[in-house]
Enzyme design. Structure first.
Site, PDB file in Angstrom:
ATOM      1  N   ALA A 180      34.053 -10.193  12.892  1.00  0.00           N
ATOM      2  CA  ALA A 180      34.605  -9.605  14.116  1.00  0.00           C
ATOM      3  C   ALA A 180      35.546  -8.451  13.780  1.00  0.00           C
ATOM      4  CB  ALA A 180      35.327 -10.669  14.933  1.00  0.00           C
ATOM      5  N   ASP A 181      36.387  -8.646  12.779  1.00  0.00           N
ATOM      6  CA  ASP A 181      37.283  -7.571  12.342  1.00  0.00           C
ATOM      7  C   ASP A 181      36.494  -6.382  11.796  1.00  0.00           C
ATOM      8  OD1 ASP A 181      39.858  -8.602  12.878  1.00  0.00           O
ATOM      9  OD2 ASP A 181      39.793  -9.850  11.089  1.00  0.00           O
ATOM     10  N   LEU A 182      35.548  -6.661  10.916  1.00  0.00           N
ATOM     11  CA  LEU A 182      34.818  -5.581  10.249  1.00  0.00           C
ATOM     12  C   LEU A 182      33.961  -4.792  11.230  1.00  0.00           C
ATOM     13  CD1 LEU A 182      33.700  -7.410   6.968  1.00  0.00           C
ATOM     14  CD2 LEU A 182      35.737  -6.009   7.350  1.00  0.00           C
ATOM     15  N   ALA A 185      36.056  -2.553  13.477  1.00  0.00           N
ATOM     16  CA  ALA A 185      36.468  -1.342  12.761  1.00  0.00           C
ATOM     17  C   ALA A 185      35.336  -0.324  12.711  1.00  0.00           C
ATOM     18  CB  ALA A 185      36.920  -1.706  11.350  1.00  0.00           C
TER      19      ALA A 185
END
Length: 388
Positions: A180-182, A185
């Protein structure tokens, strides 16, 4: 620590974002990873950090290599650092001065925090109408959860991903990578690049929002289309593909290989490669749709066929017959191989006070030869001397 470098001292052409200045108001992964991706494209990235310890990922307790945080150096090399308390009038004045010359502000602070710091889009656009503010946040701006803290794990859970992997009956499975973070981004960088192109035509800045919930949901791609259009729910199939058979890992005598049999011609080649041409005419396996119904029987046949030899034997034979395949590697094996197979991806630099740090660089290759030389992650507030 060394300061960031953005070009190859050997004289390679400039990277596409050379001359673009990015101010990063980010913590841990999503915004810092977005900032790193922009730095790898040549942007100057100035990381604005709290004077009270900076980015929390500087703490080496979780991913420490001695006193060094692997998380911090991974996502923050090739950046500058400036420690500012945006609630201090003097520090805010410094920040505002940087905003007037910046092209992009990238943040993963919540909308409420941005407003409290006078770092929201309306305030910053008044200082610089050409500014692009990209905000990675948990949910869309009109969602009542928009100001709630968000984490990779919560979005993996909400998006269905944790019950998408594994076998039927397995407990929820967290994807080991912070997907989810990657992905947030990556979408943030896409939005920023699009806004930069639009600004080149209009001269105006833009507010770009990337809700992590939306970004993670979007990864469901055709699975979402199947359900939303026809009501077909996905089935957990472990290492096998739900819609293509065989598209899976199979054990050999000394390790696993994957077979990526997308088309019938590859199925026929596979049958010849494993010396089972009779399977081509077997009514249980005559087409992909039929093989899907009989996947358990086919799995057993493949396991028995490949058990007699090791992975290297089968990979050579599968390659000879033109069957897409690969060895299933451990992370250690993959990184060891990367040092010879894709040498430009593995780069090293000297981190002052620590020694040599080796990490993965950008996967993007420009035909012009433009490339980034990896440089150290910054000490907290190391950029301050450049303001004098």
């Amino acid at each position: 620590m060394q300061t960031a470098a953005h070009t190859d001292p050997g004289g390679s052409p400039p990277l596409p974002l050379a001359g673009i200045r990015v101010l990063e108001l980010g913590q841990v992964i999503s915004a810092p990873y977005g900032g790193l991706l922009l730095a790898e494209l040549g942007a100057e990235v100035i990381k604005i950090e709290s004077p009270d310890g900076g980015d929390s990922s500087r703490n080496a307790e979780i991913t420490g290599i001695g006193e060094l945080s692997a998380t911090f150096v991974t996502f923050n090399h090739n950046k500058r650092s400036l420690a500012l308390d945006l609630k201090s009038p003097d520090d805010y004045a410094t920040f505002a001065g940087l905003v007037t010359s910046a092209d992009v502000v990238l943040t993963n602070m919540t909308p409420r925090v941005l407003r409290s710091l006078s770092a929201d889009y309306d305030t910053l656009a008044a200082l610089n109408p050409a500014l692009i503010l990209c905000a990675i946040q948990g949910f869309s701006g009109d969602d009542p959860r928009a100001d709630a803290p968000s984490y990779d794990l919560t979005h993996q859970a909400l998006s269905g991903l944790m019950l998408f992997e594994g076998q039927p009956g397995d407990p929820p499975l967290r994807m080991c990578l912070p997907i989810a973070d990657l992905s947030s981004a990556q979408f943030a960088v896409n939005g920023i690049l699009a806004a930069l192109v639009a600004r080149g035509r209009t001269g105006r800045g833009e507010l770009v929002r990337v809700p992590m919930y939306n970004a993670t949901l979007s990864l469901l791609t055709y699975t979402a289309t199947l359900y939303l259009t026809s009501g077909k729910e996905p089935v957990r199939t472990g290492v096998e593909h739900e819609h293509t058979v065989p598209w899976q890992a199979v054990a050999t005598a000394d390790g696993d290989v994957v077979l990526a049999v997308r088309a019938e011609r590859f199925w026929q080649r596979l049958c010849h490669a494993i010396e089972r041409p009779d399977l081509i005419e077997d009514p249980r396996f005559e087409s992909n749709s039929v093989r899907m119904r009989n996947r358990a029987e086919l799995r057993s046949i493949l396991e028995k066929s490949l058990a007699g030899h090791g992975a290297d034997h089968w990979l050579r034979r599968l390659a000879e017959f033109g069957v897409p395949s690969a060895k299933v590697r451990t992370v250690k094996e993959a990184l060891e191989a990367a040092q010879t197979e894709v040498a430009p991806m593995v780069q090293s630099y000297d981190q002052e006070g620590f020694g040599t740090v080796t990490l993965l660089g950008s996967p993007i290759e420009f035909g012009s030869g433009a490339r980034l030389t990896v440089a150290a992650a910054p000490d907290l507030d190391e950029y301050r001397d450049h303001l004098r």
